[in-house]
Scaffold this active site. Structure first.
Site, short mmCIF file in Angstrom:
data_model
loop_
_atom_site.label_atom_id
_atom_site.label_comp_id
_atom_site.label_asym_id
_atom_site.label_seq_id
_atom_site.Cartn_x
_atom_site.Cartn_y
_atom_site.Cartn_z
N ASP A 150 35.10 36.98 34.23
CA ASP A 150 34.50 38.31 34.28
C ASP A 150 35.56 39.22 34.08
O ASP A 150 35.31 40.48 33.71
CB ASP A 150 33.59 38.37 35.73
CG ASP A 150 32.61 37.45 35.72
OD1 ASP A 150 31.84 37.33 34.56
OD2 ASP A 150 32.15 36.75 36.69
N THR A 161 27.49 41.21 42.61
CA THR A 161 28.25 39.92 42.91
C THR A 161 29.56 39.99 43.42
O THR A 161 30.13 38.79 43.54
CB THR A 161 27.62 38.77 42.11
OG1 THR A 161 28.11 39.33 40.56
CG2 THR A 161 26.26 38.51 41.99
N TYR A 192 32.99 42.79 44.32
CA TYR A 192 33.34 43.36 45.78
C TYR A 192 32.22 43.80 46.63
O TYR A 192 32.21 43.70 47.85
CB TYR A 192 34.21 44.85 45.27
CG TYR A 192 34.89 45.28 46.55
CD1 TYR A 192 36.05 44.94 46.93
CD2 TYR A 192 34.36 46.09 47.47
CE1 TYR A 192 36.86 45.64 47.76
CE2 TYR A 192 34.82 46.74 48.43
CZ TYR A 192 36.13 46.60 48.70
OH TYR A 192 36.89 47.16 49.86
P1 NAP Z 1 40.04 40.35 39.08
O1 NAP Z 1 41.30 39.50 39.30
O2 NAP Z 1 39.88 40.86 37.52
O3 NAP Z 1 38.61 39.70 39.76
C1 NAP Z 1 38.64 39.27 41.00
C2 NAP Z 1 37.51 38.07 41.17
O4 NAP Z 1 36.49 38.91 40.92
C3 NAP Z 1 37.65 37.18 40.02
O5 NAP Z 1 37.48 36.01 40.64
C4 NAP Z 1 36.61 37.51 38.81
O6 NAP Z 1 36.10 36.59 38.27
C5 NAP Z 1 35.42 38.31 40.01
N1 NAP Z 1 34.41 39.21 39.45
C6 NAP Z 1 34.58 40.28 38.63
N2 NAP Z 1 33.47 40.75 38.46
C7 NAP Z 1 32.58 39.82 39.00
C8 NAP Z 1 31.04 40.14 39.00
N3 NAP Z 1 30.39 41.27 38.50
N4 NAP Z 1 30.57 39.13 39.78
C9 NAP Z 1 31.11 38.18 40.20
N5 NAP Z 1 32.49 38.13 40.38
C10 NAP Z 1 33.00 38.95 39.67
O7 NAP Z 1 40.48 41.53 39.99
P2 NAP Z 1 40.83 43.14 39.93
O8 NAP Z 1 41.28 43.23 38.46
O9 NAP Z 1 41.53 43.59 41.11
O10 NAP Z 1 39.20 43.53 40.09
C11 NAP Z 1 38.07 43.37 39.07
C12 NAP Z 1 36.91 43.08 40.05
O11 NAP Z 1 37.18 42.17 40.83
C13 NAP Z 1 36.39 44.49 40.72
O12 NAP Z 1 35.67 45.18 40.04
C14 NAP Z 1 35.78 43.97 42.11
O13 NAP Z 1 34.55 43.76 41.88
C15 NAP Z 1 36.16 42.48 42.08
N6 NAP Z 1 37.10 42.42 43.43
C16 NAP Z 1 36.46 41.88 44.58
C17 NAP Z 1 37.45 41.86 45.68
C18 NAP Z 1 36.58 41.18 46.76
O14 NAP Z 1 35.34 40.71 46.45
N7 NAP Z 1 37.30 41.30 47.83
C19 NAP Z 1 38.69 42.11 45.65
C20 NAP Z 1 38.96 43.03 44.35
C21 NAP Z 1 38.47 43.01 43.36
P3 NAP Z 1 36.86 35.90 36.88
O15 NAP Z 1 37.69 34.81 37.79
O16 NAP Z 1 35.65 35.32 36.32
O17 NAP Z 1 37.64 36.99 36.27
#
Ligand code: NAP
Length: 266
Positions: free
Chosen positions: A45, A162, A164
């Protein structure tokens, strides 16, 4: 059809890229990363998010499709063992697409001569203050709704629900709905600052505005990117008129995907 391939750095993605390129050329497709009709992402993703931002000025012309080279993702319809089937279905393409809403963010500044900055998010935008808690007024339309104090505020799209949003207690939203969701990150609730405390689903016509109390030291996250913002007067969040379009080859039931990713076999 002109096909662009956008990949992460993993070896499995690079191997798949090599095989996919050969298959596409054998089947008469043109590889064109600059002005593609369809972009195939190889990764997870996160890779699809990066491709979205890479091609953000060409969203009108491009449809996306995503191959997962890791575990099942939310934007990724194909596994890397299925690239032959993907190419076969591209050959039968009828131009149809499925689209998902995007979040438009407009940052206004205190300086009268400074132009507002506009961003588009596929997953979400998060506003935080760098040095202390965020204090901000939240408006729905023109009406002041609440005074927020806490770690931050997250505004997510249905497909971002799904990500953050889920981690901060937001609801998972079926990606066919055209809504936005506001979730609080560690809000402080007392006599001075009173917030709803529950995630809010905001309709397609509603505009959400956040007016931070201090002038400077903000972090505005837009998907994977973070921007340090100073002199903000207000930030507007609304559904964007522009959608992201995906190639419509096969439908994986949304709730099946959620179950597979978060619950597993029942
Ligand atoms: P990243 O490493 O690219 O992504 C972090 C994780 O979020 C990875 O496991 C990614 O899946 C998953 N992810 C991304 N979009 C998703 C979606 N729509 N539904 C479910 N899982 C999803 O991190 P980044 O570059 O810092 O940020 C990218 C996205 O990651 C942000 O938009 C944010 O939503 C998410 N994130 C979440 C958290 C949290 O939940 N605490 C913290 C930081 C960022 P893949 O392994 O398939 O790439």
């Amino acid at each position: 059809m002109k096909v662009g391939i956008y990949t992460n750095k993993l070896t499995s993605s690079q191997v798949t890229k090599h095989k996919l390129t050969e298959l596409l050329l054998q089947n008469g497709f043109e590889i064109n990363d600059k002005e593609p009709d369809v972009v195939i992402t190889l990764g997870g993703d996160g890779t699809l998010l990066a491709a979205f931002h890479h091609y953000i000025k060409q969203l009108n012309q491009i449809r996306f499709t995503a191959v997962n080279t890791g575990h099942l993702g939310f934007y990724t319809d194909w596994q890397n063992s299925e690239i032959e089937q993907l190419v076969e279905s591209l050959k039968k393409d009828d131009g149809k697409s499925v689209s998902y809403p995007l979040l438009k963010i407009i940052v206004h500044f205190n300086q009268t001569n400074r132009q507002p900055k506009t961003y588009l998010a596929l997953n979400e935008s998060i506003l935080q203050k760098i040095t202390s808690t965020l204090i901000a007024d939240v408006y729905l339309g023109d009406q002041l709704f609440e005074h927020f104090r806490g770690e931050g505020l997250c505004i997510s799209t249905p497909t971002g629900s799904t990500a953050y949003n889920k981690s901060v207690g937001g609801a998972i939203v079926n990606s066919s709905l055209k809504i936005l969701q506001l979730t609080e990150v560690a809000s402080i609730n007392n006599i001075m600052f009173r917030t709803l405390g529950s995630p809010m689903i905001i309709g397609p016509e509603d505009k959400l505005t956040i007016v931070p109390s201090a002038k400077s030291d903000y972090f505005l996250t837009v998907d994977s990117e973070s921007y340090q913002c100073n002199q903000i007067s207000r930030i507007e969040f609304a559904l964007c008129k522009q959608d992201i379009r995906f190639v419509k080859y096969r439908h994986i039931n949304f709730w099946k995907r959620v179950q597979k990713s978060f619950i597993g076999e029942v």
